[in-house]
Enzyme design. Structure first.
Site, PDB file in Angstrom:
ATOM      1  N   HIS A   1      59.696 -20.575  16.129  1.00 21.58           N
ATOM      2  CA  HIS A   1      60.464 -19.950  15.044  1.00 21.58           C
ATOM      3  C   HIS A   1      60.561 -18.445  15.237  1.00 21.58           C
ATOM      4  O   HIS A   1      59.816 -17.864  16.029  1.00 21.58           O
ATOM      5  CB  HIS A   1      59.804 -20.239  13.687  1.00 21.58           C
TER       6      HIS A   1
ATOM      7  N   ASP B   1      57.985 -17.222   2.508  1.00 20.07           N
ATOM      8  CA  ASP B   1      57.252 -17.456   1.266  1.00 20.07           C
ATOM      9  C   ASP B   1      56.380 -16.261   0.866  1.00 20.07           C
ATOM     10  O   ASP B   1      55.931 -16.169  -0.279  1.00 20.07           O
ATOM     11  CB  ASP B   1      56.406 -18.732   1.388  1.00 20.07           C
TER      12      ASP B   1
ATOM     13  N   HIS C   1      71.169  -5.095  22.704  1.00 19.98           N
ATOM     14  CA  HIS C   1      70.114  -5.423  23.667  1.00 19.98           C
ATOM     15  C   HIS C   1      68.924  -6.045  22.957  1.00 19.98           C
ATOM     16  O   HIS C   1      68.735  -5.863  21.758  1.00 19.98           O
ATOM     17  CB  HIS C   1      69.668  -4.168  24.447  1.00 19.98           C
TER      18      HIS C   1
ATOM     19  N   GLN D   1      50.426   4.469  28.076  1.00 20.09           N
ATOM     20  CA  GLN D   1      49.944   4.568  29.454  1.00 20.09           C
ATOM     21  C   GLN D   1      49.999   3.171  30.042  1.00 20.09           C
ATOM     22  O   GLN D   1      49.664   2.200  29.370  1.00 20.09           O
ATOM     23  CB  GLN D   1      48.508   5.115  29.429  1.00 20.09           C
TER      24      GLN D   1
ATOM     25  N   HIS E   1      64.629  -6.390  23.256  1.00 20.68           N
ATOM     26  CA  HIS E   1      63.403  -5.908  23.890  1.00 20.68           C
ATOM     27  C   HIS E   1      62.398  -7.055  23.894  1.00 20.68           C
ATOM     28  O   HIS E   1      62.188  -7.690  22.859  1.00 20.68           O
ATOM     29  CB  HIS E   1      62.771  -4.782  23.075  1.00 20.68           C
TER      30      HIS E   1
ATOM     31  N   MET F   1      46.634  -1.363  23.896  1.00 18.84           N
ATOM     32  CA  MET F   1      47.261  -0.078  23.585  1.00 18.84           C
ATOM     33  C   MET F   1      46.387   0.541  22.506  1.00 18.84           C
ATOM     34  O   MET F   1      46.556   0.255  21.316  1.00 18.84           O
ATOM     35  CB  MET F   1      48.689  -0.293  23.072  1.00 18.84           C
TER      36      MET F   1
ATOM     37  N   HIS G   1      68.304  -5.397  19.011  1.00 19.46           N
ATOM     38  CA  HIS G   1      68.814  -4.132  18.489  1.00 19.46           C
ATOM     39  C   HIS G   1      70.320  -4.080  18.772  1.00 19.46           C
ATOM     40  O   HIS G   1      70.735  -4.234  19.926  1.00 19.46           O
ATOM     41  CB  HIS G   1      68.143  -2.944  19.179  1.00 19.46           C
TER      42      HIS G   1
ATOM     43  N   ALA H   1      54.125 -23.680   1.251  1.00 26.32           N
ATOM     44  CA  ALA H   1      53.163 -23.067   0.319  1.00 26.32           C
ATOM     45  C   ALA H   1      53.678 -23.011  -1.122  1.00 26.32           C
ATOM     46  O   ALA H   1      52.923 -23.185  -2.073  1.00 26.32           O
ATOM     47  CB  ALA H   1      52.818 -21.657   0.795  1.00 26.32           C
TER      48      ALA H   1
ATOM     49  N   ARG I   1      45.604   1.573  38.325  1.00 23.47           N
ATOM     50  CA  ARG I   1      44.512   1.265  37.405  1.00 23.47           C
ATOM     51  C   ARG I   1      44.192  -0.230  37.356  1.00 23.47           C
ATOM     52  O   ARG I   1      43.195  -0.640  36.765  1.00 23.47           O
ATOM     53  CB  ARG I   1      44.861   1.751  35.995  1.00 23.47           C
TER      54      ARG I   1
HETATM   55  O1  LIG Z   1      39.542   3.267  29.796  1.00 29.41           O
HETATM   56  P1  LIG Z   1      39.105   1.874  29.441  1.00 29.41           P
HETATM   57  O2  LIG Z   1      38.037   1.846  28.374  1.00 29.41           O
HETATM   58  O3  LIG Z   1      38.768   1.047  30.630  1.00 29.41           O
HETATM   59  O4  LIG Z   1      40.401   1.202  28.801  1.00 29.41           O
HETATM   60  C1  LIG Z   1      40.766   1.167  27.462  1.00 29.41           C
HETATM   61  O5  LIG Z   1      41.226   2.454  26.999  1.00 29.41           O
HETATM   62  C2  LIG Z   1      42.386   2.979  27.648  1.00 29.41           C
HETATM   63  C3  LIG Z   1      42.786   4.274  26.971  1.00 29.41           C
HETATM   64  O6  LIG Z   1      43.138   4.078  25.627  1.00 29.41           O
HETATM   65  C4  LIG Z   1      43.538   1.957  27.631  1.00 29.41           C
HETATM   66  O7  LIG Z   1      44.582   2.429  28.431  1.00 29.41           O
HETATM   67  C5  LIG Z   1      43.085   0.583  28.146  1.00 29.41           C
HETATM   68  O8  LIG Z   1      44.134  -0.340  27.991  1.00 29.41           O
HETATM   69  C6  LIG Z   1      41.863   0.135  27.347  1.00 29.41           C
HETATM   70  O9  LIG Z   1      41.415  -1.118  27.815  1.00 29.41           O
END
Ligand SMILES: O=P(O)(O)O[C@H]1O[C@H](CO)[C@@H](O)[C@H](O)[C@H]1O
Ligand SMILES: O=P(O)(O)O[C@H]1O[C@H](CO)[C@@H](O)[C@H](O)[C@H]1O
Lengths: 351, 351
Positions: A166, A78, A299, A326, A301, A316, A281, A61, A28
Site C-alpha cells: 500500500h 484512520d 519525478h 555523508q 525519489h 543518518m 514530486h 480500527a 568508508r
Molecule cells: O562514525 P561511526 O560511529 O562509525 O558511524 C556513525 O556515525 C556517522 C556520523 O554521523 C554516520 O555517518 C554513520 O552512518 C553512523 O553509523
C-alpha cells in the site's frame, strides 16, 4: 567529466534540487560493522490474513468493513495527520513563535488484494491500475489542494506497520518544505539556463551512462550524482511532463514496466524485499494550476535505507543531522548500476 | 501566547533556525502501533571488555594500543570520512555536476575509562573534563578549520557501534549545510531585530515556562517550540556566548550539571539508557574568527529517536523525507517538561 582522482577521495557534490551539498567519502565501506543489525523482512506473509485491516473483507480500527476489492482500494487514513477542518491559530505572533493553519486529507491506497505481493511481483497491468489511481488522486485532490504527496513506506525498517502492499496520499493546504525548496531551485535554474533542470539532467545522464540503473524509450532511473542514501534513485520521464496525471496511456505502461524493473533490481541486490520510502514530486496544484510551472519536471525519489546487506542500514545520525549528509561510497560505485543480474530474475518467484 | 484550540489540532510551526516548518499533529499518539519494535539497549555492559577497541590498554583496528587512560582519551578515527589531504576536483564544471574539495580530520573521544557509564552516570567533575576537552578541540582545530562538529551518537538505534561512552569531532575545510543555514537565519534575525535570535528565544522560554525541561542560573534546556523529534531539546547558555571555548570555568561546571540533569530525565522517561544524537553549534571558526559573529549563540541540539517507549521510535520516513517533518504530539504535551520524577532518581544506580 569526472576529474581524475575525485572518485577515490572524499569530496563534496552539489544537489541542485535542494541547494545543498553531500559529503562523499569513497572508501568508508571498508570499516568493520559491529553496530545494530536489523531484522530481515518477514518471509512468509499469508496472502490473506483475517486480522490484517488492509485485506479485502476485513474490519478496520474504526469499525468500517473493507469491500471485497480485487484491484486497488482507497480509503481515508484512520489516524490522519491532516484533517479538512482545523482552526486558524491566528496571525500577529512573535517571530520566534509562529504558527499557521494546516488542513488536508490523508488517504491510504492498497495496491492489490493480496498481502504477499509487492509492486515488482505484480503484473504490469496491475501496476498500471495503481498509476491510474495516483493520477486520478492528483487530479481530484489537486483541484483544490496546493500539494498532493503520494508516498510509499515499504518495509518495517521504514516505519511501515503493515506488510500489505500500500501507499499513502496526503494532500495539504500548504506547500511543504521539500517541494517548496525544489520549486525554488527548479525555477531559478530554468530562469538562468532556459531549460528545465531535470530535463537537462536526464539528457546528460542518458549520455554519460555512468549512473543509469534502467532506461527505456520514455523513462530513466539513475542514482543521482548527488545521491545521499547509498542506493537512492531518481525516476523520471524523458518528455517534459509536469504532473503524473499528464502521463499518456503509453507512458503509464512504460512507467509500470520501469518500476517493475527498478524494484526487481533492488530486490535482487541483497536478495530481500528491499525496503524504501518513495514518493512523487510534480508541479504544485490547487492555486498553482493557473501559474507558469514550466520549470517543473515530474519525478519520483526512491530513498532506500540499506548500506551493506539486507540487515545493515546506513544511519543518518550525528554528523548528518547536525552538519551535512555523508555517504560511504560514490554513486558510481553503487553496484545496482553495473548489476549484471538480468533484470527479471526475481529474488522469489512471482505468481 | 498560544491561541485557544491550537494545541488540540494539527497546525504548522516555524523553525527560525532552519527557515522551515514542521507539521504538528496533536493526537496521532492514539493510533495503535503494530510496526517495528527496536531492541532494548544492552543491560549488562562489562566495565572493561578486552575485545572492545575503545577500552584502556586495548588494541584498535589499525594495530595501535590505547594508553591506560583514566579520564578522557582522544584519538584519530580509524575510518575517517574526512582526511587532511584530498585532491581538488577542479572548477569549470557543468552546473548539474558540481563537486568541491573536502578536507578535514575525524577524531573520537572516549569520555571515561569505563564502558558501563554514560554522561549522566559520571561524576560532575568527570563531565567537566569532557567539556574542557571539547573547548580545547574547538580552540585547536578551529584555529584553521571553518567548522568543528562535536557530536555524540548514543545507542545502537543511533548507529553507534560501540557501547563505550564516546563522541566524535569532525573538523572540515567547508561550512556544512546545517551550520551554514543556521548562520544565515541567525544573521538575518539579528539584522532585523537587533538581538541574537537564540538570546531572545531563551528569554521568552524562561518567562513562558511551557517547554522548559531544566533551568539553572546559567543554562536553559527546552523542548523547542519548533521541535521535530518527539523529545528533542535545545540546550543553551543564558549569557551571550559564541563558542564552547568561551565558557568560563563556572559555566562549564554549570553545563556539566545541567547535562547530567537533562540526560537523567531522558533516562527516567522510558527507564532506559536513552538513545540520541547530539551536537554543538557555535559561531564558525578558522577564516570566520575575524568576522563579526555576534548574531551567533552557542547551543546544543539533542535529537532522540524514541516516541512511545524504550523500543518504539518515531520514523522520519515517507512524508518527512519527501514533504515535511511531522510530529505526533505537541512540544507542550511532551512529558519530560512536566515530569514529576525528581531529576536525580536515575534509572540505574550510579557508581
Ligand atoms: O562514525 P561511526 O560511529 O562509525 O558511524 C556513525 O556515525 C556517522 C556520523 O554521523 C554516520 O555517518 C554513520 O552512518 C553512523 O553509523
Ligand atoms: O502513517 P503510518 O504508516 O502509520 O506512519 C509512518 O509514516 C508516516 C508518514 O511518513 C510517519 O509520520 C510515521 O512516523 C511512520 O511510522
Amino acid at each position: 567529466m569526472m576529474v581524475h582522482g575525485t572518485t577515490e577521495h572524499q569530496h563534496l557534490r552539489y544537489n541542485p534540487l535542494r541547494d545543498t551539498w553531500v559529503l562523499v567519502s569513497a572508501h568508508r565501506m571498508k570499516r568493520p560493522w559491529a553496530g545494530q543489525v536489523e531484522k530481515a523482512p518477514e518471509e512468509h506473509i499469508p496472502r490473506h490474513d483475517p486480522r490484517n485491516p488492509l485485506c479485502p473483507g476485513n474490519t478496520r480500527a474504526n469499525g468500517e468493513v473493507n469491500p471485497d476489492y480485487d484491484s486497488t482500494f482507497l480509503f481515508e487514513n484512520d489516524f490522519p495527520a491532516l484533517q479538512p477542518d482545523a482552526p486558524d491559530p491566528g496571525s500577529d505572533q512573535h517571530p520566534l513563535f509562529q504558527s499557521k493553519a494546516a488542513r488536508g486529507v490523508c488517504k491510504v491506497m492498497c495496491f492489490h488484494p493480496w498481502s504477499d505481493v509487492t509492486l515488482p511481483l505484480m503484473k504490469r497491468q496491475e501496476v498500471v491500475k495503481v498509476i491510474d489511481k495516483w493520477a486520478e488522486l492528483v487530479e481530484e485532490l489537486g483541484s483544490t489542494y496546493p500539494w498532493v504527496q503520494i508516498f510509499e513506506n515499504k518495509g518495517a525498517m521504514m516505519g511501515c506497520s503493515n506488510p500489505h502492499p500500500h501507499c499513502q496520499v496526503w494532500a495539504s493546504s500548504f506547500l511543504p518544505n521539500e517541494p517548496a525548496l525544489s520549486d525554488r531551485c527548479q525555477r531559478a535554474y530554468h530562469q538562468k539556463h532556459g531549460e528545465p533542470l531535470l530535463l537537462q539532467y536526464a539528457k546528460q545522464e542518458a549520455e554519460k551512462k555512468e549512473r543509469v540503473v534502467v532506461e527505456t524509450s520514455d523513462w530513466l532511473a539513475v542514482v543521482p550524482y548527488w545521491a545521499t542514501w547509498p542506493y537512492q534513485t531518481l525516476l523520471l520521464p524523458r518528455r517534459h511532463v509536469l504532473r503524473i496525471n499528464d502521463l499518456t496511456t503509453e507512458e503509464r505502461e512504460g512507467l509500470a514496466d520501469i518500476m517493475k524493473r527498478l524494484l526487481t533490481k533492488y530486490d535482487n541486490l541483497f536478495e530481500t524485499s528491499f525496503p524504501y520510502s518513495m514518493g512523487w514530486h510534480g508541479a504544485p496544484t490547487g492555486p498553482h494550476l493557473t501559474e507558469d510551472n514550466s520549470h517543473w519536471q515530474l519525478h519520483a525519489h526512491y530513498y532506500p535505507p540499506l548500506l551493506r546487506s539486507a540487515t545493515v542500514k546506513k544511519f543518518m545520525v550525528g554528523y548528518e543531522m547536525l552538519a551535512q549528509d555523508q555517504r560511504d561510497l560514490t554513486p558510481e560505485q553503487v553496484n545496482i548500476v553495473k548489476c549484471t543480474v538480468p533484470s527479471f530474475v526475481q529474488y522469489r518467484v512471482t505468481h
